[in-house]
Design a protein around this motif. Structure first.
Motif, PDB file in Angstrom:
ATOM      1  N   VAL A   1      -7.079  32.324 -86.376  1.00 39.85           N
ATOM      2  CA  VAL A   1      -7.164  30.865 -86.215  1.00 39.85           C
ATOM      3  C   VAL A   1      -5.950  30.199 -86.856  1.00 39.85           C
ATOM      4  N   SER A   2      -5.596  30.642 -88.043  1.00 39.58           N
ATOM      5  CA  SER A   2      -4.433  30.093 -88.734  1.00 39.58           C
ATOM      6  C   SER A   2      -3.152  30.343 -87.944  1.00 39.58           C
ATOM      7  N   GLY A   3      -3.011  31.543 -87.396  1.00 35.87           N
ATOM      8  CA  GLY A   3      -1.831  31.882 -86.600  1.00 35.87           C
ATOM      9  C   GLY A   3      -1.716  31.032 -85.345  1.00 35.87           C
ATOM     10  N   LEU A   4      -2.838  30.805 -84.685  1.00 34.84           N
ATOM     11  CA  LEU A   4      -2.816  29.955 -83.490  1.00 34.84           C
ATOM     12  C   LEU A   4      -2.412  28.525 -83.849  1.00 34.84           C
TER      13      LEU A   4
ATOM     14  N   VAL B   1     -11.354  30.439 -80.776  1.00 35.70           N
ATOM     15  CA  VAL B   1     -11.481  31.859 -81.093  1.00 35.70           C
ATOM     16  C   VAL B   1     -12.966  32.176 -81.183  1.00 35.70           C
ATOM     17  N   VAL B   2     -13.394  33.200 -80.451  1.00 33.23           N
ATOM     18  CA  VAL B   2     -14.763  33.687 -80.545  1.00 33.23           C
ATOM     19  C   VAL B   2     -14.703  35.108 -81.084  1.00 33.23           C
ATOM     20  N   VAL B   3     -15.776  35.512 -81.778  1.00 29.53           N
ATOM     21  CA  VAL B   3     -15.770  36.798 -82.457  1.00 29.53           C
ATOM     22  C   VAL B   3     -17.044  37.555 -82.125  1.00 29.53           C
TER      23      VAL B   3
ATOM     24  N   GLY C   1     -18.962  41.729 -82.380  1.00 28.59           N
ATOM     25  CA  GLY C   1     -18.896  43.057 -82.962  1.00 28.59           C
ATOM     26  C   GLY C   1     -19.992  43.282 -83.969  1.00 28.59           C
ATOM     27  N   THR C   2     -19.726  44.163 -84.897  1.00 30.08           N
ATOM     28  CA  THR C   2     -20.692  44.493 -85.942  1.00 30.08           C
ATOM     29  C   THR C   2     -20.610  43.412 -87.010  1.00 30.08           C
ATOM     30  N   ILE C   3     -21.438  42.402 -86.845  1.00 32.97           N
ATOM     31  CA  ILE C   3     -21.380  41.238 -87.714  1.00 32.97           C
ATOM     32  C   ILE C   3     -22.757  40.994 -88.327  1.00 32.97           C
ATOM     33  N   PRO C   4     -22.880  41.145 -89.635  1.00 31.67           N
ATOM     34  CA  PRO C   4     -24.153  40.857 -90.291  1.00 31.67           C
ATOM     35  C   PRO C   4     -24.499  39.366 -90.164  1.00 31.67           C
ATOM     36  N   ALA C   5     -25.787  39.060 -90.105  1.00 36.97           N
ATOM     37  CA  ALA C   5     -26.236  37.670 -89.992  1.00 36.97           C
ATOM     38  C   ALA C   5     -25.649  36.796 -91.103  1.00 36.97           C
ATOM     39  N   ALA C   6     -25.494  37.359 -92.290  1.00 34.34           N
ATOM     40  CA  ALA C   6     -24.952  36.597 -93.425  1.00 34.34           C
ATOM     41  C   ALA C   6     -23.503  36.191 -93.221  1.00 34.34           C
ATOM     42  N   ASP C   7     -22.805  36.825 -92.295  1.00 32.20           N
ATOM     43  CA  ASP C   7     -21.394  36.515 -92.066  1.00 32.20           C
ATOM     44  C   ASP C   7     -21.166  35.509 -90.944  1.00 32.20           C
ATOM     45  N   VAL C   8     -22.213  35.097 -90.254  1.00 32.49           N
ATOM     46  CA  VAL C   8     -22.030  34.141 -89.156  1.00 32.49           C
ATOM     47  C   VAL C   8     -21.497  32.816 -89.686  1.00 32.49           C
ATOM     48  N   ALA C   9     -22.115  32.265 -90.721  1.00 33.60           N
ATOM     49  CA  ALA C   9     -21.645  30.982 -91.278  1.00 33.60           C
ATOM     50  C   ALA C   9     -20.215  31.090 -91.815  1.00 33.60           C
ATOM     51  N   PRO C  10     -19.864  32.127 -92.573  1.00 38.55           N
ATOM     52  CA  PRO C  10     -18.467  32.244 -93.014  1.00 38.55           C
ATOM     53  C   PRO C  10     -17.474  32.358 -91.843  1.00 38.55           C
ATOM     54  N   LEU C  11     -17.889  33.009 -90.765  1.00 40.01           N
ATOM     55  CA  LEU C  11     -17.013  33.082 -89.586  1.00 40.01           C
ATOM     56  C   LEU C  11     -16.819  31.709 -88.969  1.00 40.01           C
ATOM     57  N   ARG C  12     -17.890  30.927 -88.897  1.00 43.78           N
ATOM     58  CA  ARG C  12     -17.768  29.564 -88.363  1.00 43.78           C
ATOM     59  C   ARG C  12     -16.849  28.738 -89.264  1.00 43.78           C
TER      60      ARG C  12
ATOM     61  N   ALA D   1     -14.479  29.876 -91.015  1.00 37.62           N
ATOM     62  CA  ALA D   1     -13.117  30.401 -90.822  1.00 37.62           C
ATOM     63  C   ALA D   1     -12.497  29.904 -89.524  1.00 37.62           C
ATOM     64  N   GLY D   2     -13.301  29.245 -88.684  1.00 39.75           N
ATOM     65  CA  GLY D   2     -12.767  28.668 -87.458  1.00 39.75           C
ATOM     66  C   GLY D   2     -13.285  29.262 -86.172  1.00 39.75           C
ATOM     67  N   ALA D   3     -14.213  30.213 -86.243  1.00 46.92           N
ATOM     68  CA  ALA D   3     -14.763  30.796 -85.011  1.00 46.92           C
ATOM     69  C   ALA D   3     -15.597  29.750 -84.271  1.00 46.92           C
ATOM     70  N   ALA D   4     -15.324  29.604 -82.987  1.00 48.52           N
ATOM     71  CA  ALA D   4     -16.075  28.661 -82.157  1.00 48.52           C
ATOM     72  C   ALA D   4     -17.429  29.223 -81.760  1.00 48.52           C
ATOM     73  N   ALA D   5     -17.537  30.547 -81.738  1.00 51.78           N
ATOM     74  CA  ALA D   5     -18.801  31.226 -81.426  1.00 51.78           C
ATOM     75  C   ALA D   5     -18.756  32.612 -82.042  1.00 51.78           C
ATOM     76  N   VAL D   6     -19.936  33.127 -82.376  1.00 49.87           N
ATOM     77  CA  VAL D   6     -20.052  34.453 -82.979  1.00 49.87           C
ATOM     78  C   VAL D   6     -21.099  35.240 -82.203  1.00 49.87           C
ATOM     79  N   PHE D   7     -20.734  36.468 -81.811  1.00 49.21           N
ATOM     80  CA  PHE D   7     -21.604  37.322 -81.006  1.00 49.21           C
ATOM     81  C   PHE D   7     -21.838  38.656 -81.710  1.00 49.21           C
ATOM     82  N   PRO D   8     -22.897  38.739 -82.518  1.00 51.53           N
ATOM     83  CA  PRO D   8     -23.197  40.016 -83.177  1.00 51.53           C
ATOM     84  C   PRO D   8     -23.568  41.089 -82.149  1.00 51.53           C
TER      85      PRO D   8
END
Length: 133
Positions: free
Chosen positions: A76-79, A89-91, A93-104, A106-113
């Protein structure tokens, strides 16, 4: 007829497993998107450069390595630094539920565990790009 919406599916970092990314790329293609697939082990700087060069509407990161928050933040910073702050940026993969909010945060528009249905990914990408489906 409008040109298909372009989506970059990228595998940042050292993660060498790409089965899920390929399934998502194929599903997006079958849903009418034009997909640019990077393959594995790409540097964030190269993903950003490719996104800008290929004029994509969305960058999708597939991350299984556990470095998803850091890699998302860097992408996100690079873009933004490249003047492409309008590319979401959408993300996935192997993403624990606890990491969804930190990903958002960090700039993720959507997260797909892991296990997110393909139709949900397609619907979210369509919503992000305002593509009719």
């Amino acid at each position: 007829m409008a040109a298909p919406v372009r989506v970059l599916v990228a595998k940042p970092g050292l993660d060498g497993h790409d089965r899920g990314a390929k399934l998502v790329a194929r599903g997006l293609r079958d849903a009418g998107f034009e997909v640019v697939f990077t393959g594995i082990r790409w540097r964030v700087a190269d993903i950003v450069a490719t996104a800008v060069q290929e004029d994509v509407a969305v960058v999708g990161l597939s991350i299984l390595s556990g470095a998803h928050v850091t890699l998302t933040r860097r992408t996100v910073s690079g873009l933004r630094a490249a003047g492409a702050h309008d590319i979401p940026v959408v993300v996935g993969g192997t993403i624990p539920a606890a990491d969804v909010a930190p990903l958002r945060e960090a700039g993720a528009a959507a997260v797909f565990p892991t296990g997110t249905p393909l139709h949900a990914i397609v619907a979210d990408i369509r919503a992000l790009t305002a593509q009719e489906g």
